[in-house]
Design a protein around this motif. Structure first.
Motif, PDB file in Angstrom:
ATOM      1  N   VAL A   1      10.903 -39.774  -3.326  1.00 43.94           N
ATOM      2  CA  VAL A   1      11.204 -38.440  -2.813  1.00 43.94           C
ATOM      3  C   VAL A   1       9.948 -37.590  -2.975  1.00 43.94           C
ATOM      4  O   VAL A   1       9.438 -37.441  -4.085  1.00 43.94           O
ATOM      5  CB  VAL A   1      12.381 -37.782  -3.556  1.00 43.94           C
ATOM      6  CG1 VAL A   1      12.624 -36.372  -3.018  1.00 43.94           C
ATOM      7  CG2 VAL A   1      13.646 -38.610  -3.398  1.00 43.94           C
ATOM      8  N   ALA A   2       9.449 -37.051  -1.867  1.00 47.01           N
ATOM      9  CA  ALA A   2       8.225 -36.247  -1.885  1.00 47.01           C
ATOM     10  C   ALA A   2       8.544 -34.776  -1.659  1.00 47.01           C
ATOM     11  O   ALA A   2       9.664 -34.408  -1.293  1.00 47.01           O
ATOM     12  CB  ALA A   2       7.249 -36.753  -0.822  1.00 47.01           C
ATOM     13  N   GLY A   3       7.517 -33.944  -1.840  1.00 47.56           N
ATOM     14  CA  GLY A   3       7.737 -32.500  -1.810  1.00 47.56           C
ATOM     15  C   GLY A   3       8.154 -31.945  -0.472  1.00 47.56           C
ATOM     16  O   GLY A   3       8.827 -30.905  -0.409  1.00 47.56           O
ATOM     17  N   ASP A   4       7.759 -32.607   0.625  1.00 43.91           N
ATOM     18  CA  ASP A   4       8.123 -32.099   1.944  1.00 43.91           C
ATOM     19  C   ASP A   4       9.380 -32.773   2.482  1.00 43.91           C
ATOM     20  O   ASP A   4       9.622 -32.771   3.676  1.00 43.91           O
ATOM     21  CB  ASP A   4       6.969 -32.268   2.932  1.00 43.91           C
ATOM     22  CG  ASP A   4       6.362 -33.658   2.918  1.00 43.91           C
ATOM     23  OD1 ASP A   4       6.715 -34.455   2.021  1.00 43.91           O
ATOM     24  OD2 ASP A   4       5.519 -33.956   3.789  1.00 43.91           O
ATOM     25  N   MET A   5      10.188 -33.325   1.606  1.00 40.61           N
ATOM     26  CA  MET A   5      11.414 -34.002   2.011  1.00 40.61           C
ATOM     27  C   MET A   5      12.667 -33.308   1.475  1.00 40.61           C
ATOM     28  O   MET A   5      13.761 -33.840   1.613  1.00 40.61           O
ATOM     29  CB  MET A   5      11.385 -35.450   1.508  1.00 40.61           C
ATOM     30  CG  MET A   5      10.250 -36.270   2.080  1.00 40.61           C
ATOM     31  SD  MET A   5      10.188 -37.907   1.309  1.00 40.61           S
ATOM     32  CE  MET A   5       8.750 -38.599   2.135  1.00 40.61           C
ATOM     33  N   VAL A   6      12.509 -32.147   0.857  1.00 41.61           N
ATOM     34  CA  VAL A   6      13.650 -31.493   0.221  1.00 41.61           C
ATOM     35  C   VAL A   6      13.828 -30.059   0.700  1.00 41.61           C
ATOM     36  O   VAL A   6      14.402 -29.223  -0.001  1.00 41.61           O
ATOM     37  CB  VAL A   6      13.524 -31.534  -1.321  1.00 41.61           C
ATOM     38  CG1 VAL A   6      13.729 -32.951  -1.831  1.00 41.61           C
ATOM     39  CG2 VAL A   6      12.172 -31.001  -1.777  1.00 41.61           C
ATOM     40  N   ASP A   7      13.352 -29.772   1.901  1.00 37.84           N
ATOM     41  CA  ASP A   7      13.614 -28.496   2.558  1.00 37.84           C
ATOM     42  C   ASP A   7      13.247 -27.297   1.688  1.00 37.84           C
ATOM     43  O   ASP A   7      13.983 -26.320   1.600  1.00 37.84           O
ATOM     44  CB  ASP A   7      15.091 -28.421   2.970  1.00 37.84           C
ATOM     45  CG  ASP A   7      15.368 -27.302   3.980  1.00 37.84           C
ATOM     46  OD1 ASP A   7      14.404 -26.842   4.624  1.00 37.84           O
ATOM     47  OD2 ASP A   7      16.532 -26.901   4.113  1.00 37.84           O
ATOM     48  N   GLY A   8      12.089 -27.374   1.032  1.00 32.98           N
ATOM     49  CA  GLY A   8      11.622 -26.241   0.240  1.00 32.98           C
ATOM     50  C   GLY A   8      12.226 -26.118  -1.138  1.00 32.98           C
ATOM     51  O   GLY A   8      11.898 -25.178  -1.875  1.00 32.98           O
ATOM     52  N   HIS A   9      13.091 -27.059  -1.532  1.00 37.92           N
ATOM     53  CA  HIS A   9      13.715 -26.996  -2.858  1.00 37.92           C
ATOM     54  C   HIS A   9      12.842 -27.753  -3.862  1.00 37.92           C
ATOM     55  O   HIS A   9      13.158 -28.862  -4.290  1.00 37.92           O
ATOM     56  CB  HIS A   9      15.118 -27.604  -2.810  1.00 37.92           C
ATOM     57  CG  HIS A   9      16.058 -26.867  -1.907  1.00 37.92           C
ATOM     58  ND1 HIS A   9      16.580 -25.632  -2.218  1.00 37.92           N
ATOM     59  CD2 HIS A   9      16.550 -27.189  -0.692  1.00 37.92           C
ATOM     60  CE1 HIS A   9      17.373 -25.232  -1.235  1.00 37.92           C
ATOM     61  NE2 HIS A   9      17.356 -26.158  -0.297  1.00 37.92           N
ATOM     62  N   TYR A  10      11.736 -27.143  -4.253  1.00 32.21           N
ATOM     63  CA  TYR A  10      10.798 -27.800  -5.144  1.00 32.21           C
ATOM     64  C   TYR A  10      11.278 -27.729  -6.593  1.00 32.21           C
ATOM     65  O   TYR A  10      12.104 -26.904  -6.960  1.00 32.21           O
ATOM     66  CB  TYR A  10       9.417 -27.132  -5.045  1.00 32.21           C
ATOM     67  CG  TYR A  10       8.919 -26.957  -3.636  1.00 32.21           C
ATOM     68  CD1 TYR A  10       8.635 -28.065  -2.839  1.00 32.21           C
ATOM     69  CD2 TYR A  10       8.755 -25.688  -3.081  1.00 32.21           C
ATOM     70  CE1 TYR A  10       8.187 -27.913  -1.536  1.00 32.21           C
ATOM     71  CE2 TYR A  10       8.297 -25.530  -1.783  1.00 32.21           C
ATOM     72  CZ  TYR A  10       8.025 -26.641  -1.013  1.00 32.21           C
ATOM     73  OH  TYR A  10       7.586 -26.477   0.265  1.00 32.21           O
ATOM     74  N   LYS A  11      10.757 -28.629  -7.423  1.00 40.56           N
ATOM     75  CA  LYS A  11      10.981 -28.491  -8.852  1.00 40.56           C
ATOM     76  C   LYS A  11      10.527 -27.085  -9.275  1.00 40.56           C
ATOM     77  O   LYS A  11       9.527 -26.599  -8.781  1.00 40.56           O
ATOM     78  CB  LYS A  11      10.150 -29.531  -9.618  1.00 40.56           C
ATOM     79  CG  LYS A  11      10.446 -30.979  -9.255  1.00 40.56           C
ATOM     80  CD  LYS A  11       9.486 -31.913  -9.983  1.00 40.56           C
ATOM     81  CE  LYS A  11       9.640 -33.352  -9.539  1.00 40.56           C
ATOM     82  NZ  LYS A  11       8.680 -34.265 -10.216  1.00 40.56           N
ATOM     83  N   PRO A  12      11.257 -26.387 -10.131  1.00 39.89           N
ATOM     84  CA  PRO A  12      12.321 -26.838 -11.027  1.00 39.89           C
ATOM     85  C   PRO A  12      13.723 -26.879 -10.436  1.00 39.89           C
ATOM     86  O   PRO A  12      14.689 -27.008 -11.187  1.00 39.89           O
ATOM     87  CB  PRO A  12      12.270 -25.808 -12.156  1.00 39.89           C
ATOM     88  CG  PRO A  12      11.844 -24.551 -11.476  1.00 39.89           C
ATOM     89  CD  PRO A  12      10.856 -24.987 -10.417  1.00 39.89           C
ATOM     90  N   SER A  13      13.866 -26.750  -9.137  1.00 38.71           N
ATOM     91  CA  SER A  13      15.175 -26.968  -8.529  1.00 38.71           C
ATOM     92  C   SER A  13      15.638 -28.390  -8.814  1.00 38.71           C
ATOM     93  O   SER A  13      14.823 -29.323  -8.817  1.00 38.71           O
ATOM     94  CB  SER A  13      15.092 -26.747  -7.014  1.00 38.71           C
ATOM     95  OG  SER A  13      16.244 -27.267  -6.374  1.00 38.71           O
ATOM     96  N   PRO A  14      16.934 -28.594  -9.026  1.00 34.52           N
ATOM     97  CA  PRO A  14      17.431 -29.955  -9.264  1.00 34.52           C
ATOM     98  C   PRO A  14      17.491 -30.800  -7.995  1.00 34.52           C
ATOM     99  O   PRO A  14      17.700 -32.015  -8.083  1.00 34.52           O
ATOM    100  CB  PRO A  14      18.842 -29.712  -9.808  1.00 34.52           C
ATOM    101  CG  PRO A  14      19.266 -28.416  -9.192  1.00 34.52           C
ATOM    102  CD  PRO A  14      18.011 -27.580  -9.144  1.00 34.52           C
TER     103      PRO A  14
END
Length: 319
Positions: free
Chosen positions: A242-255
């Protein structure tokens, strides 16, 4: 270092949709894996594969049999309390009996999955990124203290950089100015001397032989992350990426990054351990309800006291 997709996307030859959850990627250059790019939007998926002949991420990939992108994703679809999904339907909610009940401070009695951060955990890249950051700060005449510069590690970068400029007397500067002055992050993953942490490969190979599901969850964009994993010959050992541009802007520290990995790995937090090196990553894993071990093998010293356990090397990591 900042791993915001905007900092590297312009230099990548891959075309990643800006707002999509992750999906499975079948067929890598080494062995089948459950890496994630984006959900299919058509019956013939423009699936991404790593092209070793041109050293770029390229599409289409002809062997996609994945489900089409769902119309929408509600919170339930990324909530770890919904537990493992049937292998044929990764988006279906689990039954009540499968729901997550274990507290994150309880080490899994039956380990099924281990998820690793990449930068500073599996590979020593954070120092490279900070060197690029210091070049930017010097360009603007700023003498940034190490503890302030390191705040950017594991984050998406925007708010940290803007706050840093303001606190050092340059509120006129923005994250866009920072990006314009900074060398592209891709140089770290494609050109610099990447090295795995001592003992990391041996541990991954041992877990792989034991049948443990292995994944990497990073804020680094996919084009750079997959390139680095291929350079380090790790793709054949991994099941989930899972990479940073695969989570629709929900970056860590988001779960969300870790919740996404759990869903795609068809497991739950109660059977998973996360290995992280930064306070940001630890917070993300714990927010997803996952037992977290802090890896302190990097040259950079960070406060990882929030983790359930701390180790100084992969040799000490007993899984």
């Amino acid at each position: 270092m900042p791993k915001n997709p905007s900092s590297a996307a312009a230099s990548s030859s891959a075309k990643w949709p800006a707002a999509s959850p992750a999906k499975r990627l079948s067929g890598s250059t080494s062995a089948p894996m459950r890496a994630m790019s984006t959900w299919c939007s058509t019956a013939t998926c423009p699936q991404t594969s790593l092209c070793t002949s041109s050293n770029t991420l390229s599409a289409p990939h002809p062997r996609c049999t994945l489900p089409l992108k769902p119309d929408s994703l509600d919170q339930e679809s990324i909530d770890p309390s919904y537990g493992p999904r049937p292998r044929g339907d990764p988006m279906s909610p689990a039954s009540p009996a499968q729901q997550f009940t274990q507290r994150p401070d309880q080490r899994p009695a039956q380990l099924q999955c281990v998820l690793f951060d990449f930068d500073g955990t599996l590979a020593e890249t954070e120092t490279f990124g900070l060197d690029l950051d210091y070049e930017v700060y010097r360009h603007f005449g700023l003498d940034v203290a190490p503890q302030d510069a390191q705040r950017i590690i594991g984050s998406e970068g925007i708010s940290v950089v803007n706050d840093l400029f303001a606190s050092y007397g340059r509120p006129d500067l923005t994250f866009d100015d920072y990006l314009a002055a900074r060398k592209d992050a891709s140089v770290i993953y494609r050109s610099m001397d990447l090295q795995l942490m001592d003992g990391a490969r041996q541990l991954l190979e041992d877990l792989h032989r034991r049948g443990i599901t292995l994944g990497v969850v990073s804020t680094t964009v996919a084009a750079n992350l997959l390139f680095a994993l291929e350079r380090l010959d790790l793709l054949s050992l991994l099941d989930v990426v899972v990479a940073g541009d695969m989570v629709d802007g929900h970056y860590k520290p988001s779960p969300v990054p870790y919740q996404t990995a759990l869903r795609l790995a068809h497991t739950d937090a109660a059977h998973t351990i996360v290995v992280e090196d930064s306070p940001t990553g630890i917070a993300a894993a714990q927010a997803a309800g996952i037992y977290t071990i802090a890896m302190k093998a990097s040259e950079l010293v960070q406060d990882t006291s929030a983790a359930q356990k701390e180790v100084s090397s992969f040799a000490q990591l007993q899984l």
